[in-house]
Design a protein around this motif. Structure first.
Motif: not given
Lengths: 82, 715
Positions: A27-40, B263, B491
């Motif tokens: 959910g939100a945690i994962r999406r937030r990390l992605y949105d901040l640029g922490l993506h594969a 991205y 969250d």
């Protein structure tokens, strides 16, 4: 190969780089990390830890970010040679 | 003169992109702060007349994305979607192009016209980053402008570009479509067609954006589009088919596939327009940072900085506060000399002028504290302070950034409550504000000094210290309780950008300071004034006409004698009369009416009245005690005498009662100005919660202290 090729972001040494393989969580945690640029694929450098060992300062792209240890643990990285 | 064409634009961009400096550069002083409808997210609106245009500029909250997960993001996208601005200015930190363009992709998806503002261009140049502006403009299908917001450079050309885009002179505003890979692109196209055909789900937004949001499982868009089963049956079916299809072919959530797609698209653009893409512009910052967040000296430096701000706010602020106080007294004297005495005069002098005084007395604190906060924020140290304090603040379930408001709470709750604006998460703000009044503010100190001094002699210092500690301990316990019950953690992870250190500019610091001051005066001043007048009236009416003895006659008789003992007797008589008057008023009666409530705490009725009057401001408790014990209103100058009277065994105040009273003063409902500040920041529901919660807390804990003390044989 006997060395561990996967670890979580919080396990990197100071100054070590790692390439993001996956972001766990939901959910939100994962999406937030992605949105901040922490993506594969992103390469992250462990800059330092706060004086009390938490949170961590990491850098990627052209910026520095503070992230808590518990959240960094959700990010699987492949440590890169220095 | 030709009437101006009115256009409306919105500023969107990441936090730390220098959006505010662009906003200030565009609007200058013509701005106001409001809230977005229904939420406490701040909305800054400015206006600029430029050539034939009147441009209204709305500064959207700084966000990295436009999801429905965070309030700021939802507010920003709802504004773009529903208020239909003519165009958006996407402010970008030039040194951090890749991350910034992620938001740009979402603006493209929304199908809105935008201008790209490459801000902080100087920093990018310094760091050796080169961006091919023309190519970027071409790839994004949008005009690109370079600016240096904090030096107000490039604002003119930004305005020109805004006008040109509005007039349609720039022909390049044909946005590309963000591609997420061929398979997903097909699905998006199919679904877009379905959204387009869906009768009855007309919406301001671009159908393709809606399709993407549906695939991303966006709860807000789903609610809006799929809740009406009749009109959306087809669409729902199509969406489910698409999702099934996606699930069969990839293992990832569609949401993540789309994010990765954005991205990927951004990376493609960055590769084409940027040379030297991986430079660490933080290098300059790093040496500063090595000191400021150093393992050993990081904390001492932090404490010194906090100490300086605290001292400046409350010690330096003391001087202008005294001037204001003196000014108000002069005004009152002048008024009493001008207006013939009577009820009207009393209302003007004590009610209105006194009320205005109670509003402006806080101004020095607010101005200085927000000067400090502006310096911390603009220099980049605020993020480091949060970085240093996060681990400690997490013990009470709060964010590192909550530390500064909490610390300021020891000075005065009012500016501290306003300082919680720096916290992003609404939950953190509510929790911080609810706990803030437990940090014992400086107005409560005179009460402690009086009681501790009277009853604990040499141990007074330790006793007062224990009260402060009690406040902190109660705050920690309450934090644990609240976040396990009504304020469960949302969250949102604590991921915070650490921007490079920068030199704050005078202009932005002044604007920041003036903003807060204006909010305080405009939004709160009026209410505080009215509340002060009401409280004054409660302490004035009904007026006693018949006294237990004929004071006037006795005083007149004594006055003839003109001797020292006679003068003393007159003073005693006058005090007795004032006390009778006070007992007779609504506040006095309330104090006596609540006797059954305060009796289990060991308080007498005078203490009850003093506590009620403390609602105006906590230091008033002391002066009320003075009046009630017939020592005159100048009880603060009369500390020694008051404490002697308090110790008189006949008054029924024992050391245990005194301590219980201090506990109650620490914990009970904050003063009226704080309560109104709470309402202003988090709404009346939480204000009432805070009032009731603090009252209950104070009563219960004081009860435990007093009755517990009696049980174990204390007096």
């Amino acid at each position: 190969m006997t060395t561990e090729t996967k670890t979580s972001l919080d396990k990197l040494r100071q100054g070590q780089k790692g390439k993001v393989l996956a972001v766990a969580g939901y959910g939100a945690i994962r999406r937030r990390l992605y949105d901040l640029g922490l993506h594969a694929g992103e390469v992250i450098t462990m800059v330092k830890t706060a004086p009390l060992k938490d949170p961590l300062e990491i850098s990627f792209g052209n910026g520095h970010v503070s992230i808590r240890r518990s959240e960094a643990a959700l990010i699987t990285v492949e440590p890169l040679p220095d | 003169m030709k009437p101006r064409t009115e256009i409306k634009i919105a500023l969107a961009g990441n936090p730390n992109s220098g959006k505010t400096s662009i906003f200030n550069g565009l609007t200058g002083a013509h701005q106001k702060v409001a809230n977005f409808p229904g939420v406490t997210v701040e909305k800054r609106i400015g206006h600029k007349n430029y050539k034939d245009y009147g441009i209204t500029i709305v500064d959207l909250p700084g966000t990295y994305s436009l999801t429905a997960y965070s309030l700021d993001e939802k507010v920003a996208r709802d504004f773009i979607c529903q208020e239909d601005p003519d165009l958006v200015v996407n402010v970008i930190d030039s040194g951090n192009l890749e991350r910034s363009l992620y938001l740009t992709m979402q603006l493209i998806e929304m199908g809105i016209d935008f201008v790209i503002d490459l801000n902080m261009w100087d920093e990018a140049v310094e760091a050796g980053i080169e961006i091919d502006v023309d190519r970027l403009s071409q790839l994004l299908g949008a005009p690109v402008v370079k600016t240096i917001g904090n030096r107000a450079q490039g604002i003119e050309s930004l305005l020109e570009t805004i006008i040109a885009l509005y007039e349609g002179r720039k022909d390049e505003h044909r946005h590309p479509m963000v591609s997420y890979g061929s398979q997903l692109d097909d699905i998006v196209s199919d679904l877009t067609r379905e959204v387009h055909h869906c009768k009855g789900c007309r919406h301001c937004a671009n159908p393709r954006w809606v399709a993407i949001k549906l695939l991303e499982d966006d709860r807000d868009i789903k609610r809006r589009f799929l809740s009406n089963r009749e009109v959306s049956a087809e669409l729902t079916k199509k969406l489910n088919d698409s999702l099934d299809h996606l699930k069969a072919t990839t293992t990832e959530d569609p949401e993540i596939v789309i994010t990765e797609g954005r991205y990927g698209y951004v990376a493609g653009i960055v590769r084409k327009v940027m040379s030297h893409p991986k430079s660490d512009r933080m290098k300059m910052s790093t040496s500063v940072d090595n000191v400021l967040t150093h393992r050993i000296i990081g904390y001492p430096v932090f404490l010194i900085i906090m100490w300086l701000i605290f001292q400046a706010t409350f010690s330096l602020g003391q001087y202008p506060m005294e001037w204001i106080d003196a000014g108000v007294s002069i005004l009152q004297q002048w008024a009493s000399a001008t207006i013939s005495s009577g009820m009207f005069a009393d209302m003007v002098i004590d009610g209105i002028i006194g009320g205005i005084g109670s509003v402006i007395i806080f101004l020095p604190n607010i101005v200085i504290l927000f000067l400090g906060i502006a310096l911390l924020e603009d220099s980049g140290y605020m993020a480091r302070a949060a970085f240093l304090m996060d681990r400690l603040m997490r013990y009470i379930g709060l964010h590192g950034k909550s530390f500064i408001p909490m610390l300021m709470g020891f000075g005065c709750s009012v500016p501290a409550i306003m300082a919680t604006r720096t916290l992003e998460s609404p939950r953190d703000r509510i929790l911080t504000i609810l706990l803030l009044p437990l940090m014992s503010c400086s107005a409560r100190l005179p009460v402690y000094i009086l009681f501790a001094g009277a009853f604990f002699g040499a141990h007074a210092g330790n006793v007062i210290f224990s009260i402060y500690i009690l406040g902190v301990v109660v705050a920690i316990i309450m934090a644990q309780l609240l976040r396990r019950t009504i304020l469960r953690a949302d969250d949102i992870p604590f991921v915070m950008e650490l921007p490079p250190y920068r030199m704050p500019t005078a202009k932005s610091v002044v604007i920041h300071m003036w903003d807060r001051t204006k909010i305080y005066l405009q939004k709160m001043g009026g209410v505080i004034l009215v509340a002060s007048i009401i409280l004054w009236a409660l302490g004035y009416f009904p007026q006693k006409k018949e006294f237990s003895q004929d004071y006037d006659a006795q005083i007149a008789a004594l006055a003839v004698q003109d001797t020292e003992p006679a003068a003393d007797s007159i003073a005693v008589l006058e005090q007795a009369r004032i006390a009778e008057v006070m007992e007779y008023t609504v506040i006095g009666r309330l104090g006596q009416a609540i006797k059954p409530v305060v009796e289990p705490l060991g308080f007498n009725w005078q203490m009850g009245v003093a506590l009620i009057s403390g609602f105006i401001a906590k230091e008033v408790v002391v002066s009320s005690m003075g009046v009630l014990y017939q020592l005159g209103e100048e009880a603060e100058d009369n500390f020694g005498q008051l404490s002697k009277v308090l110790r008189d065994p006949e008054r029924g105040v024992s050391p245990l009662v005194a301590y219980a009273f201090m506990v109650f003063v620490l914990l009970y409902t904050p003063c009226i100005v704080s309560v109104l500040a709470i309402k202003r920041e988090i709404g009346s529901r939480w204000m009432w919660f805070s009032v009731v919660f603090q009252m209950a807390l104070a009563w219960c804990l004081t009860f435990i202290v007093y009755q517990g003390g009696l049980l174990i044989g204390l007096k």
